[in-house]
Design an enzyme around this catalytic site. Structure first.
Site, PDB file in Angstrom:
ATOM      1  N   SER A 111      -4.192  -5.245   3.055  1.00 46.15           N
ATOM      2  CA  SER A 111      -4.923  -6.501   3.176  1.00 46.15           C
ATOM      3  C   SER A 111      -5.077  -6.890   4.654  1.00 46.15           C
ATOM      4  CB  SER A 111      -4.225  -7.595   2.379  1.00 46.15           C
ATOM      5  OG  SER A 111      -4.961  -8.779   2.367  1.00 46.15           O
ATOM      6  N   ASP A 247     -11.184 -10.464   4.255  1.00 49.12           N
ATOM      7  CA  ASP A 247     -10.073  -9.727   4.841  1.00 49.12           C
ATOM      8  C   ASP A 247     -10.300  -8.235   4.609  1.00 49.12           C
ATOM      9  OD1 ASP A 247      -9.659  -9.676   2.122  1.00 49.12           O
ATOM     10  OD2 ASP A 247      -7.493  -9.904   2.241  1.00 49.12           O
ATOM     11  N   ASP A 249      -9.379  -5.992   2.406  1.00 48.09           N
ATOM     12  CA  ASP A 249      -9.665  -5.406   1.095  1.00 48.09           C
ATOM     13  C   ASP A 249     -10.593  -6.267   0.243  1.00 48.09           C
ATOM     14  OD1 ASP A 249      -7.503  -7.274   0.758  1.00 48.09           O
ATOM     15  OD2 ASP A 249      -7.087  -6.400  -1.200  1.00 48.09           O
ATOM     16  N   ASP A 251     -10.613  -9.483  -0.845  1.00 51.94           N
ATOM     17  CA  ASP A 251     -10.227 -10.465  -1.869  1.00 51.94           C
ATOM     18  C   ASP A 251      -9.948 -11.847  -1.293  1.00 51.94           C
ATOM     19  OD1 ASP A 251      -7.768 -10.050  -0.657  1.00 51.94           O
ATOM     20  OD2 ASP A 251      -6.689  -9.613  -2.525  1.00 51.94           O
TER      21      ASP A 251
END
Length: 498
Positions: A111, A247, A249, A251
């Site tokens: 992340s 961010d 990834d 999400d």
């Protein structure tokens, strides 16, 4: 036979607020095999027999990710599962794709945490795993197994990203964003191209900005000076209606106004909840009290920090018969436990009980577009509660826990002295997650250890932006002095947004 917990915790790997995270070098074959064994064993113990022995794999753009995906694929094969490599996709895309097919999934991503770290997020056939699942995984036992030389499997299917784009293009009204010019700050985000396609599919004019071939850590709760200055620079150069991003990834969302000023994640979550017509809203204690002041829903549920807690509370609300159940976190990530009909769109938006950024970005831009407002004006339409967040990096979790336990034992007066000194009386004290102090003025100071990295996080809330910033500066300063006797004075103090 060795306990999975023993294998993972022999290095830096720990379950945190969102999956397992730690140093990338510790995600070796042994650790990946142990984690996947524990995960699949847990699924087998909680699901009917005869389920498909297939698992979906995906990852972000970190340099360490392909090797970890390869190790997971090798472990899956050893455990009798066929793996489907979906390549570089956003976490909500792999979760949605796997849930639709009722197969488990593993997303390799750290992340927003630094590039030398990584992580693995696990999804059962019905979605994100819970805290009970994590404990069961850690308690499972596994044999060491022979070491192999794993290779990254070829990408078998490329439709997870396409399905994710279609999910939003069909669920929002046709031409929902026509007339808007949007800059997409791409950096190294896994879903940067997917986000562009969604916005273009809804009619916006889109320009992809600031892409990087090397990983860039973007923390939507603690933006650094680079990201703050980039947004302002993009806005000056491009005459955009907004700058958007996620961010690493995909999400957690980022949305700036027309001036390039980033909006807080909990402001974005509140705006998204209002747009979708939420009836029950679940959010961690770190989200601002603007939600209560806004009176936009029938029920508000507060939880500890971490998507598993939000998911569990949403599921409980659905079981209790609640409708239009959603959740969001202070980082802006938005979760849905109910299928949602948005305006007069062609299709219903299926529930996705894991963090997502795209729904927030589309909802905020659509809300501004249909009311003829600038994004800055839209942000001013919610109650004026201002939040700030910052962190002390290089602050071991164990040390944070000891310090906070000492203060907790001293009660509300101990917290007041530690966080704000003798400047103001305290009204209440909450220990749901870390220590949250409400002052007599209604201002809030909340301190908690990060669940993902050796950091001590601080959140403040006040009736003005300047006061929230002042509280953050003063509290972080106190915390930095508070631990100097036990740590070298080299830890970084990050205070974003001011």
């Amino acid at each position: 036979m060795v306990c999975v917990r023993e294998i993972l915790e022999s290095g830096s790997l720990r379950f945190g607020t969102s999956g397992v995270r730690g140093l990338a070098c510790d995600f070796d074959e042994t650790a990946c095999h142990a984690l996947l064994h524990g995960f699949l064993h847990r699924l087998a113990s909680t699901e009917p027999s005869g389920q498909r022995r297939v698992i979906a794999l995906g990852g972000d753009r970190r340099a360490s990710t392909p090797a970890i995906v390869a190790s997971l694929a090798a472990a899956a094969e050893k455990l009798g599962f066929r793996s489907i490599n979906l390549g570089v996709v956003p976490t909500p895309a792999i979760a949605s794709w796997a849930m639709k097919r009722r197969i488990p999934a593993a997303m390799v991503t750290g992340s927003h945490i630094p590039a030398d770290r990584n992580g693995i997020k696990l999804f059962g056939r019905a979605g994100e795993i819970g805290k009970d699942d994590e404990l069961a995984i850690l308690d499972a036992h596994v044999d060491g197994g022979a070491r192999t030389s794993p290779t990254l499997p070829a990408i078998e299917r490329a439709d997870a990203g396409a399905a994710y784009v279609e999910r939003y293009v069909r669920a929002f009204p046709e031409a929902a964003l026509v007339g808007l010019r949007i800059g997409v700050y791409g950096h190294s985000a896994a879903g940067r191209e997917h986000l562009c396609r969604v916005l273009e599919g809804l009619g916006a004019r889109v320009e992809l900005l600031g892409c990087s071939d090397t990983f860039v850590a973007v923390d939507t709760e603690a933006l650094d000076a680079r990201d703050i200055h980039l947004a302002a620079s993009f806005a000056r150069q491009g005459r955009f209606d907004a700058i958007v991003s996620t961010d690493g990834d995909g999400d957690r969302p980022l949305v700036s106004d027309e001036r390039g000023v980033w909006l807080r994640g909990d402001v974005l979550g509140l705006l998204c909840a209002r747009y979708v017509g939420a009836s029950t809203v679940v959010t961690p204690i770190t989200s601002s009290t603007a939600l209560e002041h806004a009176r936009l829903c029938d029920e508000i549920v507060r939880t500890r920090v971490g998507s598993p807690y939000v998911v569990a509370a949403m599921a409980e609300a659905v079981r209790a018969g609640r409708r239009r159940v959603v959740g969001y976190e202070a980082n802006g990530g938005f979760l849905t436990a109910s299928d949602l009909q948005l305006e007069d769109a062609d299709a219903c938006l299926p529930a996705l009980p894991t963090r997502d950024a795209t729904i927030v970005i589309c909802a905020v831009l659509r809300e501004a577009r249909r009311h003829g407002l600038r994004v800055s004006e839209l942000a001013r339409s919610i109650p004026p509660r201002f939040s700030k967040s910052g962190r002390l990096s290089g602050f071991p979790t164990e040390l944070s826990a000891r310090r906070l336990a000492r203060i907790r034992a001293e009660g509300i007066e101990g917290a007041r002295r530690a966080f704000v000194g003798d400047t103001e009386a305290a009204r209440s004290f909450d220990t749901t997650d870390g220590l949250r102090l409400v002052l007599a003025s209604g201002d809030v100071v909340h301190v908690r250890p990060s669940g993902n990295a050796p950091e001590l996080r601080c959140y403040t809330e006040a009736a003005s932006d300047a006061r929230a910033a002042q509280l953050l500066d003063e509290t972080l300063g106190r915390l930095a002095r508070w631990r100097m006797g036990e740590l070298p004075a080299t830890a970084d103090v990050s205070m974003p947004g001011h």
